[in-house]
Design a protein around this motif. Structure first.
Motif, mmCIF file in Angstrom:
data_model
loop_
_atom_site.group_PDB
_atom_site.id
_atom_site.type_symbol
_atom_site.label_atom_id
_atom_site.label_comp_id
_atom_site.label_asym_id
_atom_site.label_seq_id
_atom_site.Cartn_x
_atom_site.Cartn_y
_atom_site.Cartn_z
ATOM 1 N N TYR A 187 4.050 5.486 -5.578
ATOM 2 C CA TYR A 187 4.019 5.444 -7.039
ATOM 3 C C TYR A 187 2.979 6.423 -7.591
ATOM 4 C CZ TYR A 187 3.191 3.805 -11.772
ATOM 5 O OH TYR A 187 3.025 3.749 -13.137
ATOM 6 N N LEU A 188 1.754 6.346 -7.066
ATOM 7 C CA LEU A 188 0.680 7.229 -7.537
ATOM 8 C C LEU A 188 1.012 8.694 -7.285
ATOM 9 C CD1 LEU A 188 -2.444 5.155 -6.459
ATOM 10 C CD2 LEU A 188 -1.509 5.445 -8.764
ATOM 11 N N TYR A 189 1.617 8.989 -6.149
ATOM 12 C CA TYR A 189 2.029 10.370 -5.858
ATOM 13 C C TYR A 189 3.068 10.831 -6.884
ATOM 14 C CZ TYR A 189 3.912 14.470 -3.584
ATOM 15 O OH TYR A 189 4.327 15.752 -3.337
ATOM 16 N N ASP A 190 4.039 9.987 -7.154
ATOM 17 C CA ASP A 190 5.092 10.348 -8.111
ATOM 18 C C ASP A 190 4.521 10.587 -9.501
ATOM 19 O OD1 ASP A 190 7.878 10.688 -8.944
ATOM 20 O OD2 ASP A 190 7.571 8.791 -10.011
ATOM 21 N N VAL A 191 3.646 9.699 -9.955
ATOM 22 C CA VAL A 191 3.110 9.786 -11.312
ATOM 23 C C VAL A 191 2.133 10.947 -11.480
ATOM 24 C CG1 VAL A 191 1.649 8.589 -13.005
ATOM 25 C CG2 VAL A 191 3.469 7.354 -11.823
ATOM 26 N N PHE A 192 1.221 11.143 -10.516
ATOM 27 C CA PHE A 192 0.139 12.107 -10.703
ATOM 28 C C PHE A 192 0.302 13.428 -9.969
ATOM 29 C CE2 PHE A 192 -1.842 8.017 -11.735
ATOM 30 C CZ PHE A 192 -2.347 8.315 -12.981
ATOM 31 N N VAL A 193 1.213 13.518 -9.014
ATOM 32 C CA VAL A 193 1.375 14.763 -8.259
ATOM 33 C C VAL A 193 2.761 15.367 -8.492
ATOM 34 C CG1 VAL A 193 1.339 15.845 -5.972
ATOM 35 C CG2 VAL A 193 -0.299 14.025 -6.517
ATOM 36 N N SER A 231 0.827 -1.203 0.000
ATOM 37 C CA SER A 231 0.000 0.000 0.000
ATOM 38 C C SER A 231 0.862 1.254 0.000
ATOM 39 C CB SER A 231 -0.930 -0.008 1.214
ATOM 40 O OG SER A 231 -1.658 1.187 1.275
ATOM 41 N N HIS A 232 1.918 1.244 0.820
ATOM 42 C CA HIS A 232 2.818 2.393 0.881
ATOM 43 C C HIS A 232 3.534 2.586 -0.455
ATOM 44 C CE1 HIS A 232 5.243 5.462 2.694
ATOM 45 N NE2 HIS A 232 6.363 4.841 2.326
ATOM 46 N N GLY A 233 3.978 1.480 -1.061
ATOM 47 C CA GLY A 233 4.646 1.547 -2.359
ATOM 48 C C GLY A 233 3.710 2.054 -3.449
ATOM 49 N N LEU A 234 2.465 1.606 -3.416
ATOM 50 C CA LEU A 234 1.476 2.052 -4.385
ATOM 51 C C LEU A 234 1.188 3.539 -4.203
ATOM 52 C CD1 LEU A 234 -0.532 1.433 -6.648
ATOM 53 C CD2 LEU A 234 -2.182 0.772 -4.882
ATOM 54 N N THR A 235 1.059 3.961 -2.965
ATOM 55 C CA THR A 235 0.817 5.377 -2.676
ATOM 56 C C THR A 235 1.973 6.229 -3.177
ATOM 57 O OG1 THR A 235 -0.470 4.776 -0.729
ATOM 58 C CG2 THR A 235 0.332 7.027 -0.839
#
Length: 107
Positions: free
Chosen positions: A12-18, A6-10
């Motif tokens: 990743y999503l932060y890096d890609v979209f924010v 979950s932490h890794g996914l979070t």
């Protein structure tokens, strides 16, 4: 393990979209939304007609979304996007030309 995933996914999503958010990412997202809208237009038109149809709006959304996605790929130097959209845009434009020619003949 689930917490680590979950932490890794979070992250990743932060890096890609924010973290990487800029004008071109917004442009690419808008291009993809336009491209997706064509399927909604086609689906609604087919449901209303009770058969599969492809209205002019489908091709207009295809051209707009395809051209924008091609520009996005060129700016971002993404060869997969460039190759995928280049021929597609030519096909969309040609379909519109054929539809317009048919309408002129019918008029």
């Amino acid at each position: 393990m689930l917490v680590a995933f979950s932490h890794g996914l979070t992250d990743y999503l932060y890096d890609v979209f924010v973290a990487r958010f800029d004008f071109w990412l917004a442009f690419g997202i808008l291009a993809q939304l336009l491209f997706t809208a064509r399927f909604l237009v086609q689906w609604i038109a087919s449901e209303r007609a009770g058969r599969s149809v492809i209205p002019m709006a489908f091709w207009m959304f295809s051209m707009a979304g395809g051209l924008m996605t091609l520009v996005y790929g060129l700016v971002r130097r993404e060869p997969v996007i460039i190759m995928g959209q280049l021929l597609s845009v030519v096909i969309y434009v040609r379909n519109v030309m054929l539809i317009l020619r048919e309408r002129r003949r019918a008029a």
